[in-house]
Design an enzyme around this catalytic site. Structure first.
Site, PDB file in Angstrom:
ATOM      1  N   ARG A  58       0.762  -1.035  -0.028  1.00 57.46           N
ATOM      2  CA  ARG A  58      -0.137  -0.072  -0.013  1.00 57.46           C
ATOM      3  C   ARG A  58       0.944   1.331  -0.059  1.00 57.46           C
ATOM      4  O   ARG A  58       1.841   1.362   0.773  1.00 57.46           O
ATOM      5  CB  ARG A  58      -0.965   0.097   1.270  1.00 57.46           C
ATOM      6  CG  ARG A  58      -1.886  -1.228   1.212  1.00 57.46           C
ATOM      7  CD  ARG A  58      -2.782  -0.834   2.371  1.00 57.46           C
ATOM      8  NE  ARG A  58      -3.663  -2.274   2.854  1.00 57.46           N
ATOM      9  CZ  ARG A  58      -5.103  -2.096   2.262  1.00 57.46           C
ATOM     10  NH1 ARG A  58      -5.427  -0.904   1.860  1.00 57.46           N
ATOM     11  NH2 ARG A  58      -5.946  -3.182   2.483  1.00 57.46           N
ATOM     12  N   HIS A  61       1.411   7.105  -0.263  1.00 52.18           N
ATOM     13  CA  HIS A  61       0.497   8.015  -0.241  1.00 52.18           C
ATOM     14  C   HIS A  61       1.039   9.274   0.568  1.00 52.18           C
ATOM     15  O   HIS A  61       1.774   8.891   1.506  1.00 52.18           O
ATOM     16  CB  HIS A  61      -0.869   7.434   0.459  1.00 52.18           C
ATOM     17  CG  HIS A  61      -1.420   6.239  -0.146  1.00 52.18           C
ATOM     18  ND1 HIS A  61      -1.782   5.135   0.630  1.00 52.18           N
ATOM     19  CD2 HIS A  61      -1.241   5.687  -1.650  1.00 52.18           C
ATOM     20  CE1 HIS A  61      -2.335   4.106  -0.486  1.00 52.18           C
ATOM     21  NE2 HIS A  61      -1.812   4.579  -1.690  1.00 52.18           N
ATOM     22  N   LYS A  71       1.464  11.054  10.835  1.00 55.06           N
ATOM     23  CA  LYS A  71       1.017   9.626  11.014  1.00 55.06           C
ATOM     24  C   LYS A  71       1.788   8.863  12.230  1.00 55.06           C
ATOM     25  O   LYS A  71       3.174   8.966  12.240  1.00 55.06           O
ATOM     26  CB  LYS A  71       0.583   8.750  10.021  1.00 55.06           C
ATOM     27  CG  LYS A  71      -0.047   9.215   8.797  1.00 55.06           C
ATOM     28  CD  LYS A  71       0.023   8.188   7.695  1.00 55.06           C
ATOM     29  CE  LYS A  71      -0.712   8.766   6.587  1.00 55.06           C
ATOM     30  NZ  LYS A  71      -0.650   8.050   5.207  1.00 55.06           N
ATOM     31  N   HIS A 118       4.080   7.784   2.368  1.00 60.98           N
ATOM     32  CA  HIS A 118       4.018   6.543   3.316  1.00 60.98           C
ATOM     33  C   HIS A 118       3.508   5.555   2.329  1.00 60.98           C
ATOM     34  O   HIS A 118       2.595   5.533   1.757  1.00 60.98           O
ATOM     35  CB  HIS A 118       3.210   7.015   4.648  1.00 60.98           C
ATOM     36  CG  HIS A 118       3.001   5.896   5.418  1.00 60.98           C
ATOM     37  ND1 HIS A 118       1.855   5.101   5.664  1.00 60.98           N
ATOM     38  CD2 HIS A 118       4.046   5.378   6.332  1.00 60.98           C
ATOM     39  CE1 HIS A 118       2.232   4.044   6.286  1.00 60.98           C
ATOM     40  NE2 HIS A 118       3.351   4.028   6.893  1.00 60.98           N
ATOM     41  N   TYR A 131      -2.906   3.256  12.306  1.00 62.41           N
ATOM     42  CA  TYR A 131      -2.270   4.556  12.247  1.00 62.41           C
ATOM     43  C   TYR A 131      -3.285   5.626  12.709  1.00 62.41           C
ATOM     44  O   TYR A 131      -4.451   5.844  12.454  1.00 62.41           O
ATOM     45  CB  TYR A 131      -1.629   4.933  10.870  1.00 62.41           C
ATOM     46  CG  TYR A 131      -2.559   4.855   9.745  1.00 62.41           C
ATOM     47  CD1 TYR A 131      -3.199   5.910   8.965  1.00 62.41           C
ATOM     48  CD2 TYR A 131      -3.129   3.466   9.161  1.00 62.41           C
ATOM     49  CE1 TYR A 131      -3.851   5.850   7.937  1.00 62.41           C
ATOM     50  CE2 TYR A 131      -3.792   3.214   7.917  1.00 62.41           C
ATOM     51  CZ  TYR A 131      -4.049   4.524   7.474  1.00 62.41           C
ATOM     52  OH  TYR A 131      -5.047   4.533   6.340  1.00 62.41           O
ATOM     53  N   GLU A 142      -5.515  13.584  -1.773  1.00 64.30           N
ATOM     54  CA  GLU A 142      -4.601  12.616  -2.093  1.00 64.30           C
ATOM     55  C   GLU A 142      -3.589  12.672  -3.259  1.00 64.30           C
ATOM     56  O   GLU A 142      -3.916  13.193  -4.042  1.00 64.30           O
ATOM     57  CB  GLU A 142      -5.526  11.438  -2.311  1.00 64.30           C
ATOM     58  CG  GLU A 142      -6.479  10.537  -1.512  1.00 64.30           C
ATOM     59  CD  GLU A 142      -7.047   9.159  -1.923  1.00 64.30           C
ATOM     60  OE1 GLU A 142      -7.134   9.280  -3.009  1.00 64.30           O
ATOM     61  OE2 GLU A 142      -7.339   8.578  -1.059  1.00 64.30           O
ATOM     62  N   LYS A 168      -5.682   2.106  -8.181  1.00 63.21           N
ATOM     63  CA  LYS A 168      -5.132   3.400  -7.972  1.00 63.21           C
ATOM     64  C   LYS A 168      -3.410   3.645  -7.529  1.00 63.21           C
ATOM     65  O   LYS A 168      -2.989   4.510  -7.843  1.00 63.21           O
ATOM     66  CB  LYS A 168      -5.892   4.090  -6.675  1.00 63.21           C
ATOM     67  CG  LYS A 168      -5.619   5.489  -6.191  1.00 63.21           C
ATOM     68  CD  LYS A 168      -6.481   5.983  -5.277  1.00 63.21           C
ATOM     69  CE  LYS A 168      -5.797   5.391  -4.032  1.00 63.21           C
ATOM     70  NZ  LYS A 168      -6.571   5.866  -2.618  1.00 63.21           N
ATOM     71  N   ASP A 169      -3.117   2.678  -6.749  1.00 62.15           N
ATOM     72  CA  ASP A 169      -1.605   2.811  -6.489  1.00 62.15           C
ATOM     73  C   ASP A 169      -0.673   2.538  -7.791  1.00 62.15           C
ATOM     74  O   ASP A 169       0.521   3.046  -7.755  1.00 62.15           O
ATOM     75  CB  ASP A 169      -0.933   1.787  -5.488  1.00 62.15           C
ATOM     76  CG  ASP A 169      -1.633   2.243  -4.152  1.00 62.15           C
ATOM     77  OD1 ASP A 169      -2.078   3.608  -3.783  1.00 62.15           O
ATOM     78  OD2 ASP A 169      -1.689   1.467  -3.026  1.00 62.15           O
TER      79      ASP A 169
END
Length: 183
Positions: A58, A61, A71, A118, A131, A142, A168-169
């Site tokens: 993930r 971001h 975070k 991150h 988190y 974003e 999306k990533d």
């Protein structure tokens, strides 16, 4: 808790002290006075949790200012490699990263300040990741950098052809094509 500064200014590794006995263990995972003393005056306003399987990556971001987020992250079940990339314009460590293994066994946490992208990869069969954030999620703010960009030099511990990524990533730009909003 031990607060350990990283080679890059901003991120802080936090190692709790686990008190173990026949019943199991106890540890403090957050203490405001100690956090403020060693990290800064951060007020967390939102807490999130994700559950992912082995091979999930993930990230990377961030949220653009004025919606940027700091975070405090930890893995409460399983094991992850957690990564924070410096995306602060003018920073002497721009484009460099911190990578820390977080697991239920080590209890380690990472503070990721604003101005860092991150992400994490799941190294165990399953991982539950939590988190705390110091700003509310704002979908319109974003941003991201491709986790498949090898120019960053991040070894996610997962082969690229085995990585499980969100659509999306996969659409985020490579670092060389990225324009930071953290001026």
């Amino acid at each position: 808790m031990d607060f350990i500064k990283c080679d890059i200014k901003g991120p802080v590794v936090i190692r709790p002290v686990k008190h173990k006995d026949a019943r199991g263990y106890f540890m403090e995972t957050f203490r405001l006075d100690e956090f403020r003393k060693h990290v800064g005056d951060i007020e967390f306003v939102q807490e999130n949790e994700s559950c992912s399987t082995r091979g999930v990556i993930r990230g990377l971001h961030f949220q653009a200012p004025p919606f940027a987020q700091a975070k405090l992250v930890r893995c409460v079940r399983g094991r992850v490699l957690d990564v924070a990339v410096d995306i602060r314009a003018g920073s002497p460590t721009y484009g460099q990263f911190v990578a820390v293994e977080l697991s239920e066994d080590n209890g380690v946490q990472l503070f990721v300040p604003r101005g860092f992208a991150h992400g994490f990869s799941v190294l165990s069969d399953e991982a539950v990741f939590q988190y705390k954030c110091d700003n509310y999620y704002a979908p319109h703010a974003e941003g991201g950098i491709s986790i498949l960009d090898t120019s960053l030099g991040i070894d996610w511990g997962i082969a690229a052809d085995e990585a499980i990524l969100s659509q999306k990533d996969t659409l985020h730009p490579k670092f060389k094509d990225f324009e930071t909003p953290f001026k």
